[in-house]
Design a protein around this motif. Structure first.
Motif, PDB file in Angstrom:
ATOM      1  N   ALA A  25       0.831  -1.204   0.000  1.00 20.23           N
ATOM      2  CA  ALA A  25       0.000   0.000   0.000  1.00 20.23           C
ATOM      3  C   ALA A  25       0.864   1.252   0.000  1.00 20.23           C
ATOM      4  CB  ALA A  25      -0.924  -0.006   1.222  1.00 20.23           C
ATOM      5  N   GLY A  26       1.941   1.232   0.773  1.00 24.49           N
ATOM      6  CA  GLY A  26       2.850   2.362   0.791  1.00 24.49           C
ATOM      7  C   GLY A  26       3.536   2.559  -0.546  1.00 24.49           C
ATOM      8  N   SER A  27       3.941   1.484  -1.185  1.00 25.82           N
ATOM      9  CA  SER A  27       4.592   1.566  -2.497  1.00 25.82           C
ATOM     10  C   SER A  27       3.633   2.116  -3.548  1.00 25.82           C
ATOM     11  CB  SER A  27       5.096   0.188  -2.927  1.00 25.82           C
ATOM     12  OG  SER A  27       6.110  -0.267  -2.053  1.00 25.82           O
ATOM     13  N   ALA A  28       2.381   1.692  -3.487  1.00 27.62           N
ATOM     14  CA  ALA A  28       1.380   2.203  -4.427  1.00 27.62           C
ATOM     15  C   ALA A  28       1.190   3.703  -4.237  1.00 27.62           C
ATOM     16  CB  ALA A  28       0.052   1.477  -4.219  1.00 27.62           C
ATOM     17  N   ALA A  29       1.124   4.130  -2.990  1.00 26.00           N
ATOM     18  CA  ALA A  29       0.971   5.558  -2.696  1.00 26.00           C
ATOM     19  C   ALA A  29       2.182   6.346  -3.185  1.00 26.00           C
ATOM     20  CB  ALA A  29       0.784   5.757  -1.196  1.00 26.00           C
ATOM     21  N   GLY A  30       3.388   5.807  -2.959  1.00 24.60           N
ATOM     22  CA  GLY A  30       4.600   6.479  -3.408  1.00 24.60           C
ATOM     23  C   GLY A  30       4.673   6.610  -4.910  1.00 24.60           C
ATOM     24  N   THR A  31       4.215   5.590  -5.618  1.00 23.24           N
ATOM     25  CA  THR A  31       4.238   5.616  -7.084  1.00 23.24           C
ATOM     26  C   THR A  31       3.300   6.683  -7.638  1.00 23.24           C
ATOM     27  OG1 THR A  31       4.776   3.257  -7.179  1.00 23.24           O
ATOM     28  CG2 THR A  31       3.823   4.246  -9.162  1.00 23.24           C
ATOM     29  N   ILE A  32       2.083   6.739  -7.121  1.00 25.29           N
ATOM     30  CA  ILE A  32       1.077   7.661  -7.641  1.00 25.29           C
ATOM     31  C   ILE A  32       1.467   9.119  -7.414  1.00 25.29           C
ATOM     32  CG2 ILE A  32      -1.306   8.453  -7.321  1.00 25.29           C
ATOM     33  CD1 ILE A  32      -2.060   5.506  -6.858  1.00 25.29           C
ATOM     34  N   GLN A  33       2.056   9.427  -6.248  1.00 27.59           N
ATOM     35  CA  GLN A  33       2.362  10.827  -5.950  1.00 27.59           C
ATOM     36  C   GLN A  33       3.560  11.369  -6.730  1.00 27.59           C
ATOM     37  OE1 GLN A  33       5.153  11.985  -3.629  1.00 27.59           O
ATOM     38  NE2 GLN A  33       6.048  10.017  -4.194  1.00 27.59           N
ATOM     39  N   CYS A  34       4.268  10.508  -7.476  1.00 22.55           N
ATOM     40  CA  CYS A  34       5.413  10.966  -8.261  1.00 22.55           C
ATOM     41  C   CYS A  34       5.017  11.980  -9.333  1.00 22.55           C
ATOM     42  CB  CYS A  34       6.110   9.778  -8.929  1.00 22.55           C
ATOM     43  SG  CYS A  34       7.124   8.802  -7.800  1.00 22.55           S
ATOM     44  N   VAL A  35       3.771  11.918  -9.781  1.00 22.05           N
ATOM     45  CA  VAL A  35       3.294  12.851 -10.803  1.00 22.05           C
ATOM     46  C   VAL A  35       3.430  14.290 -10.320  1.00 22.05           C
ATOM     47  CG1 VAL A  35       1.300  13.554 -12.176  1.00 22.05           C
ATOM     48  CG2 VAL A  35       1.706  11.133 -11.714  1.00 22.05           C
ATOM     49  N   ILE A  36       3.200  14.516  -9.039  1.00 22.65           N
ATOM     50  CA  ILE A  36       3.338  15.852  -8.462  1.00 22.65           C
ATOM     51  C   ILE A  36       4.739  16.045  -7.889  1.00 22.65           C
ATOM     52  CG2 ILE A  36       2.504  17.436  -6.676  1.00 22.65           C
ATOM     53  CD1 ILE A  36      -0.198  16.096  -6.880  1.00 22.65           C
ATOM     54  N   CYS A  37       5.269  15.003  -7.286  1.00 26.49           N
ATOM     55  CA  CYS A  37       6.547  15.092  -6.590  1.00 26.49           C
ATOM     56  C   CYS A  37       7.695  15.485  -7.505  1.00 26.49           C
ATOM     57  CB  CYS A  37       6.848  13.758  -5.910  1.00 26.49           C
ATOM     58  SG  CYS A  37       8.447  13.682  -5.084  1.00 26.49           S
ATOM     59  N   CYS A  38       7.769  14.906  -8.701  1.00 27.49           N
ATOM     60  CA  CYS A  38       8.910  15.145  -9.589  1.00 27.49           C
ATOM     61  C   CYS A  38       9.012  16.606 -10.040  1.00 27.49           C
ATOM     62  CB  CYS A  38       8.846  14.201 -10.791  1.00 27.49           C
ATOM     63  SG  CYS A  38      10.262  14.365 -11.895  1.00 27.49           S
TER      64      CYS A  38
END
Length: 305
Positions: A96-109
């Motif tokens: 679940a944490g990995s899924a959350a980390g992947t999705i937020q990359c769109v804004i994070c990067c």
């Protein structure tokens, strides 16, 4: 509710940790042939002396806008994925944490690209007279006009390689620690335990993928002076290792860990306490209950985050 809690936690975390992040970025991208800083504390002192205390908060606009939404996404997605998985287990916490980390990359990067460029602007100047970017938004607009969508997503692959496993370890560590510490609602030491668990989760998260973060910072800072030094991820790794050895992949680690503990302690404590308050004590601390020592029950408790 998870999204609102993550939003509040993100804002608190940015205010606490941005000065440490500025020091980390300066150390990661400084020229090894002509280094400006001898270490973490020298970098901190130099920025304050040369650029005033506000120098430590350069580029805060980008993470303040971005991390608030990022944390909302992270805690919201993590909570929803845990509910979909149905069983609160260490593996599911990591997934679940990995899924959350992947999705937020769109804004994070793009956010971290703007933050890095702003943090490098006017290095060593008390009052910069050659500001290339007015603010974080202006930075992204200028990069977009010059390099397009690909430009504002510079470092996306390294961001994904960092964020997915890092957030997996982030939530896994927090879950294990809160269960082992036994954060009961009536425990007078509940808040210190939450702070400890959150801080150690942040440290574990950064240690798991820190070398990737060094490469990401170098790629995103590349071209600030008008000349591109790296042709890609592999070239950046090779050049960095050839010039500075394996220690290059730990550059800035001290300031990162000094930042990681208070930021994530504040973030997780804010999120957990907010959920406790809004949902009621009995429901809001499900993740803070100690791990059972008897045989597991047929129905597992779901994560509240």
């Amino acid at each position: 509710m998870d999204y609102v809690a993550g939003c509040l936690g993100g804002a608190v975390g940015v205010l606490v940790g941005h000065p440490f992040d500025t020091v980390k970025v300066r150390l990661q991208v400084q020229n090894v042939d002509k280094p400006l800083y001898r270490g973490t504390f020298h970098c901190f002192q130099s920025i304050v002396r040369q650029e005033s205390i506000l120098g430590l908060y350069k580029g805060i606009g980008s993470p303040m806008m971005g991390l608030t939404f990022i944390n909302a996404i992270v805690f919201g997605v993590q909570g929803n994925v845990m509910r979909q998985l149905g069983r609160d287990s260490p593996l599911n916490q990591f997934l679940a944490g990995s899924a959350a980390g992947t999705i937020q990359c769109v804004i994070c990067c793009p956010m971290e690209l703007a933050k890095t460029r702003m943090q490098m602007q006017g290095t060593g100047e008390y009052k910069s007279t050659r500001k290339h970017y007015k603010n974080s938004l202006d930075c992204l607009v200028r990069i977009y006009r010059k390099e397009g969508v690909r430009g504002i997503n510079r470092g996306m692959l390294t961001t994904l390689a960092r964020e997915a496993p890092a957030f997996g370890f982030y939530f896994l560590t927090y879950d294990c620690l809160t269960r082992s510490l036994g954060c009961e609602p009536d425990d007078p030491y509940m808040i210190p335990k939450l702070l400890l668990a959150g801080g150690m989760s942040g440290i574990a998260s950064w240690l798991s993928t820190y070398p990737v973060d060094v490469i990401k910072s170098r790629l995103q800072a590349d071209g600030v002076g008008g000349v591109l030094q790296y042709n890609g991820i592999l070239d950046c790794v090779q050049q960095s290792y050839r010039k500075e050895g394996w220690l290059v992949f730990t550059r800035g680690l001290t300031s990162t860990l000094l930042r990681a503990f208070p930021v994530n302690a504040a973030t997780f404590a804010t999120v957990t306490l907010f959920l406790m308050y809004m949902r009621g004590e009995g429901e809001g601390v499900k993740d803070c209950e100690p791990a059972p020592v008897t045989q597991p029950q047929p129905q597992q408790q779901q994560s509240s985050l």
